[in-house]
Scaffold this motif. Structure first.
Motif, PDB file in Angstrom:
ATOM      1  N   ARG A  33       5.514  41.031  57.676  1.00 42.60           N
ATOM      2  CA  ARG A  33       4.852  40.518  58.886  1.00 42.60           C
ATOM      3  C   ARG A  33       4.684  39.004  58.812  1.00 42.60           C
ATOM      4  O   ARG A  33       4.930  38.291  59.777  1.00 42.60           O
ATOM      5  N   ARG A  37       6.417  36.391  61.337  1.00 40.89           N
ATOM      6  CA  ARG A  37       5.564  35.479  62.096  1.00 40.89           C
ATOM      7  C   ARG A  37       6.026  34.031  61.910  1.00 40.89           C
ATOM      8  O   ARG A  37       6.077  33.247  62.863  1.00 40.89           O
ATOM      9  N   LEU A  43       7.209  41.386  65.038  1.00 44.34           N
ATOM     10  CA  LEU A  43       6.541  41.902  63.848  1.00 44.34           C
ATOM     11  C   LEU A  43       6.989  43.335  63.553  1.00 44.34           C
ATOM     12  O   LEU A  43       7.085  44.156  64.464  1.00 44.34           O
TER      13      LEU A  43
END
Length: 112
Positions: A33, A37, A43
Motif C-alpha cells: 500500500r 501510494r 491501492l
C-alpha cells in the motif's frame, strides 16, 4: 504436566505461530500500500494478502497440531513455556517425524 494443561498450552503455541504468519501477510500488504501510494497507483486490496477461508483452516489446523503434539509429549513436558514451544513447533516436529519414518522404510525392491 497433565494432559489437559499440555493440550491447552500447545494450542496457545500453535496460535502464536498463526498470529505471526498473519502479521507477516498484513505487513506485506502495508508495504504494498505504501509503495502504491508513493507511485500514485491504485491501492491493493487486503484480500490479495489475506484469504479468510484458507487462513482460518490453517489456524484451526495449527491449533489442533499444537494440542496433539503437546498431548503426545505431555509426560516429557515440565513447564508451560515448554508446552507452548512444543505447540508452536508442532508442524515442523510432525514433519520431521514423518520424514524420519519415510527414510526408515525400505525402498521398493530392496532385499537387504
Amino acid at each position: 504436566m497433565d494432559w489437559a494443561a499440555a493440550a491447552a498450552l500447545g494450542m496457545i503455541g500453535g496460535g502464536i505461530v498463526e498470529v505471526v504468519a498473519v502479521w507477516g501477510n498484513l505487513a506485506a500488504w502495508q508495504k504494498a500500500r505504501h509503495l502504491a501510494r508513493r507511485r500514485g497507483r491504485r491501492l491493493p486490496p487486503m484480500i490479495r494478502y489475506v484469504d479468510p477461508a484458507a487462513d482460518t483452516l490453517v489456524a484451526v489446523t495449527r491449533l489442533v497440531l499444537g494440542a496433539a503434539a503437546a498431548l503426545i509429549l505431555h509426560t516429557q513436558i515440565s513447564g508451560a513455556v515448554t508446552a507452548i514451544a512444543v505447540g508452536a513447533s508442532a508442524p515442523a516436529l510432525l514433519a520431521q517425524l514423518g520424514a524420519a519414518r519415510a527414510l526408515s522404510a525400505p525402498a521398493e525392491g530392496d532385499t537387504t
